[in-house]
Motif scaffolding. Structure first.
Motif, mmCIF file in Angstrom:
data_model
loop_
_atom_site.group_PDB
_atom_site.id
_atom_site.type_symbol
_atom_site.label_atom_id
_atom_site.label_comp_id
_atom_site.label_asym_id
_atom_site.label_seq_id
_atom_site.Cartn_x
_atom_site.Cartn_y
_atom_site.Cartn_z
ATOM 1 N N ARG A 1 0.854 -1.198 0.000
ATOM 2 C CA ARG A 1 0.000 0.000 0.000
ATOM 3 C C ARG A 1 0.883 1.237 0.000
ATOM 4 O O ARG A 1 1.583 1.518 0.979
ATOM 5 N N GLU A 2 0.841 1.938 -1.107
ATOM 6 C CA GLU A 2 1.661 3.137 -1.281
ATOM 7 C C GLU A 2 0.890 4.355 -0.768
ATOM 8 O O GLU A 2 -0.214 4.645 -1.228
ATOM 9 N N GLU A 3 1.480 5.051 0.179
ATOM 10 C CA GLU A 3 0.857 6.233 0.743
ATOM 11 C C GLU A 3 1.155 7.444 -0.137
ATOM 12 O O GLU A 3 2.292 7.653 -0.555
ATOM 13 N N ARG A 4 0.129 8.244 -0.406
ATOM 14 C CA ARG A 4 0.285 9.411 -1.267
ATOM 15 C C ARG A 4 -0.394 10.613 -0.615
ATOM 16 O O ARG A 4 -1.027 10.496 0.427
ATOM 17 N N ALA A 5 -0.248 11.757 -1.281
ATOM 18 C CA ALA A 5 -0.915 12.957 -0.786
ATOM 19 C C ALA A 5 -2.427 12.779 -0.828
ATOM 20 O O ALA A 5 -3.156 13.248 0.046
ATOM 21 N N GLY A 6 -2.920 12.075 -1.853
ATOM 22 C CA GLY A 6 -4.339 11.759 -1.943
ATOM 23 C C GLY A 6 -4.604 10.392 -1.334
ATOM 24 O O GLY A 6 -3.920 9.953 -0.415
ATOM 25 N N PRO A 7 -5.596 9.674 -1.866
ATOM 26 C CA PRO A 7 -5.895 8.335 -1.343
ATOM 27 C C PRO A 7 -4.722 7.374 -1.585
ATOM 28 O O PRO A 7 -4.043 7.443 -2.601
ATOM 29 N N SER A 8 -4.496 6.471 -0.620
ATOM 30 C CA SER A 8 -3.442 5.479 -0.774
ATOM 31 C C SER A 8 -3.856 4.466 -1.841
ATOM 32 O O SER A 8 -5.037 4.274 -2.123
ATOM 33 N N VAL A 9 -2.856 3.782 -2.436
ATOM 34 C CA VAL A 9 -3.093 2.864 -3.539
ATOM 35 C C VAL A 9 -2.376 1.545 -3.260
ATOM 36 O O VAL A 9 -1.201 1.533 -2.875
ATOM 37 N N TRP A 10 -3.092 0.427 -3.450
ATOM 38 C CA TRP A 10 -2.472 -0.895 -3.367
ATOM 39 C C TRP A 10 -1.847 -1.218 -4.707
ATOM 40 O O TRP A 10 -2.493 -1.102 -5.742
ATOM 41 N N ARG A 11 -0.578 -1.662 -4.697
ATOM 42 C CA ARG A 11 0.131 -1.986 -5.926
ATOM 43 C C ARG A 11 0.630 -3.423 -5.872
ATOM 44 O O ARG A 11 1.142 -3.879 -4.854
ATOM 45 N N GLY A 12 0.471 -4.146 -6.977
ATOM 46 C CA GLY A 12 0.914 -5.521 -7.049
ATOM 47 C C GLY A 12 2.385 -5.625 -7.414
ATOM 48 O O GLY A 12 2.907 -4.803 -8.174
ATOM 49 N N GLY A 13 3.065 -6.635 -6.872
ATOM 50 C CA GLY A 13 4.474 -6.821 -7.163
ATOM 51 C C GLY A 13 5.007 -8.081 -6.499
ATOM 52 O O GLY A 13 4.252 -9.023 -6.220
ATOM 53 N N ARG B 1 -3.350 -7.671 10.853
ATOM 54 C CA ARG B 1 -4.596 -6.998 11.223
ATOM 55 C C ARG B 1 -5.676 -7.295 10.185
ATOM 56 O O ARG B 1 -5.383 -7.444 9.005
ATOM 57 N N THR B 2 -6.906 -7.357 10.640
ATOM 58 C CA THR B 2 -8.026 -7.522 9.724
ATOM 59 C C THR B 2 -8.335 -6.181 9.071
ATOM 60 O O THR B 2 -8.464 -5.169 9.750
ATOM 61 N N GLY B 3 -8.422 -6.179 7.761
ATOM 62 C CA GLY B 3 -8.684 -4.934 7.049
ATOM 63 C C GLY B 3 -8.927 -5.190 5.581
ATOM 64 O O GLY B 3 -8.832 -6.325 5.092
ATOM 65 N N ARG B 4 -9.234 -4.140 4.862
ATOM 66 C CA ARG B 4 -9.498 -4.251 3.432
ATOM 67 C C ARG B 4 -8.179 -4.339 2.680
ATOM 68 O O ARG B 4 -7.320 -3.485 2.803
ATOM 69 N N ALA B 5 -8.038 -5.392 1.906
ATOM 70 C CA ALA B 5 -6.819 -5.615 1.140
ATOM 71 C C ALA B 5 -7.201 -6.203 -0.218
ATOM 72 O O ALA B 5 -8.291 -6.772 -0.377
ATOM 73 N N PRO B 6 -6.343 -6.082 -1.221
ATOM 74 C CA PRO B 6 -6.683 -6.619 -2.539
ATOM 75 C C PRO B 6 -6.745 -8.137 -2.569
ATOM 76 O O PRO B 6 -7.377 -8.709 -3.451
ATOM 77 N N VAL B 7 -6.088 -8.804 -1.609
ATOM 78 C CA VAL B 7 -6.147 -10.267 -1.507
ATOM 79 C C VAL B 7 -6.406 -10.626 -0.047
ATOM 80 O O VAL B 7 -5.715 -10.188 0.860
ATOM 81 N N GLY B 8 -7.421 -11.430 0.169
ATOM 82 C CA GLY B 8 -7.746 -11.839 1.532
ATOM 83 C C GLY B 8 -8.292 -10.687 2.356
ATOM 84 O O GLY B 8 -8.650 -9.627 1.857
ATOM 85 N N ARG B 9 -8.331 -10.912 3.661
ATOM 86 C CA ARG B 9 -8.840 -9.891 4.585
ATOM 87 C C ARG B 9 -7.824 -9.532 5.645
ATOM 88 O O ARG B 9 -8.168 -8.985 6.687
ATOM 89 N N GLN B 10 -6.572 -9.836 5.372
ATOM 90 C CA GLN B 10 -5.526 -9.594 6.362
ATOM 91 C C GLN B 10 -4.469 -8.649 5.805
ATOM 92 O O GLN B 10 -4.010 -8.804 4.681
ATOM 93 N N GLY C 1 11.229 2.398 8.591
ATOM 94 C CA GLY C 1 9.839 2.822 8.652
ATOM 95 C C GLY C 1 8.877 1.656 8.707
ATOM 96 O O GLY C 1 9.270 0.503 8.935
ATOM 97 N N THR C 2 7.586 1.953 8.482
ATOM 98 C CA THR C 2 6.520 0.966 8.527
ATOM 99 C C THR C 2 5.807 0.899 7.184
ATOM 100 O O THR C 2 5.512 1.936 6.587
ATOM 101 N N VAL C 3 5.547 -0.311 6.703
ATOM 102 C CA VAL C 3 4.845 -0.500 5.437
ATOM 103 C C VAL C 3 3.697 -1.474 5.653
ATOM 104 O O VAL C 3 3.700 -2.284 6.587
ATOM 105 N N LEU C 4 2.698 -1.386 4.781
ATOM 106 C CA LEU C 4 1.546 -2.284 4.817
ATOM 107 C C LEU C 4 1.604 -3.197 3.603
ATOM 108 O O LEU C 4 1.731 -2.727 2.465
ATOM 109 N N LEU C 5 1.488 -4.510 3.850
ATOM 110 C CA LEU C 5 1.577 -5.504 2.794
ATOM 111 C C LEU C 5 0.381 -6.452 2.879
ATOM 112 O O LEU C 5 -0.270 -6.564 3.920
ATOM 113 N N ALA C 6 0.122 -7.152 1.773
ATOM 114 C CA ALA C 6 -0.919 -8.180 1.735
ATOM 115 C C ALA C 6 -0.480 -9.257 0.762
ATOM 116 O O ALA C 6 0.112 -8.965 -0.282
ATOM 117 N N THR C 7 -0.764 -10.527 1.106
ATOM 118 C CA THR C 7 -0.372 -11.637 0.244
ATOM 119 C C THR C 7 -1.273 -12.828 0.499
ATOM 120 O O THR C 7 -1.822 -12.997 1.596
#
Length: 308
Positions: A219-231, A263-272, A281-287
């Motif tokens: 999850r890439e944090e930006r000035a506007g809404p954050s965006v989930w990016r695949g990689g 943590r339980t939350g909205r993610a592009p894959v699964g609910r974790q 720093g701190t980053v948010l990932l999903a897999t």
């Protein structure tokens, strides 16, 4: 008779006591590959004033401020991000009109190929092979038909085999093993496809030695809404890295993973969502790769060489 004169003045200037502007330099030993390498990898910032005169009369003035670099360098330094997202969205929309992609599913690679159907008779069915962030599939555009597919989580082994074609010539085939069995695919670049599958979580003796890799969203944090990016997320001796699809350099690099929270939350894959805290720093990932997530959590507690 008229003449045209162009003068370029660099913005950098010598100390005030010198009173003269720095003059452009010319390296006679620089080659075109050297210039292109510098332009693409490091980038060039132009800051110049251009004056066009005719018969010593200044007619046109140009004040130019421009940054020129390779796309990967631009994106790494936070430039052209809107263009990048718009381009990716356009590609996804364009493909979605022809290929049945799932929401937030991105294409990693595609190439001409086909699928060998063994029942009721052995026959090769031509189409296009797509590797996405979720699955491997063979799609035929006309008539529209999904010839074969497998989720990446179900791929347990991949290898390139050499077989004799009908005409007697040798052909390289991609053998993909899942719980349902082993399927043979033809592909324009089977070695490249096999390497991508192995780096995406398929087990086998040829897994890259650089570390444990898996399809991971960041999850890439930006000035506007954050965006989930695949990689691709990679765990190795040098810590954690995440690299976007098609990018030349990792966008995330944590040399030391200190804490991992699920943590339980909205993610592009699964609910974790994996909240990963490291030295930078701190980053948010999903897999979807549970083994990779467990390895990531374990790396937070593993002692690092040289630490006391």
């Amino acid at each position: 008779m008229t003449d045209t004169l162009a003068r370029a003045t660099p913005s950098l200037r010598a100390p005030a006591e010198d009173g003269a502007a720095l003059q452009p330099t010319r390296d006679l030993h620089a080659t075109l590959p050297d210039l292109l390498d510098s332009l693409l990898n490091k980038g060039v910032y132009l800051d110049l004033d251009l004056i066009i005169t005719v018969a010593d009369i200044p007619l046109i003035g140009v004040n130019l401020r421009a940054a020129i670099a390779g796309i990967e360098t631009m994106l790494e330094h936070g430039m052209m991000r809107n263009w990048d997202e718009q381009t990716r969205a356009w590609v996804r929309q364009s493909l979605a009109r022809h290929v049945p992609l799932e929401p937030d599913e991105e294409v990693v690679a595609r190439m001409a190929g086909g699928h060998r159907q063994d029942e009721p008779a052995t026959v090769w069915r031509p189409g296009t092979v797509y590797l996405t962030t979720r699955r491997l599939l063979v799609w035929r555009a006309d008539p529209r038909e999904l010839l074969w597919q497998a989720a990446l989580d179900d791929v347990t082994h991949v290898e390139v085999r050499t077989e004799l074609a009908i005409g007697g010539e040798e052909r390289e085939r991609l053998a993909v093993t899942t719980p349902a069995g082993t399927t043979l695919l033809s592909a324009a670049a089977p070695d490249r496809l096999a390497a991508l599958l192995r780096s995406g979580g398929a087990s086998g003796p040829a897994r890259p030695s650089a570390g444990h890799q898996a399809p991971v969203w960041y999850r890439e944090e930006r000035a506007g809404p954050s965006v989930w990016r695949g990689g691709t997320g990679t765990l190795g001796p040098d810590g954690l890295t995440w690299q976007g699809v098609g990018e030349a350099r990792p966008a995330v690099r944590l040399r030391e993973v200190r804490e991992v929270q699920a943590r339980t939350g909205r993610a592009p894959v699964g609910r974790q969502v994996l909240v990963v805290t490291g030295d930078s720093g701190t980053v948010l990932l999903a897999t979807r790769d549970a083994a990779w997530a467990r390895a990531l959590a374990a790396s937070a507690h593993a002692p690092r060489g040289g630490d006391s």
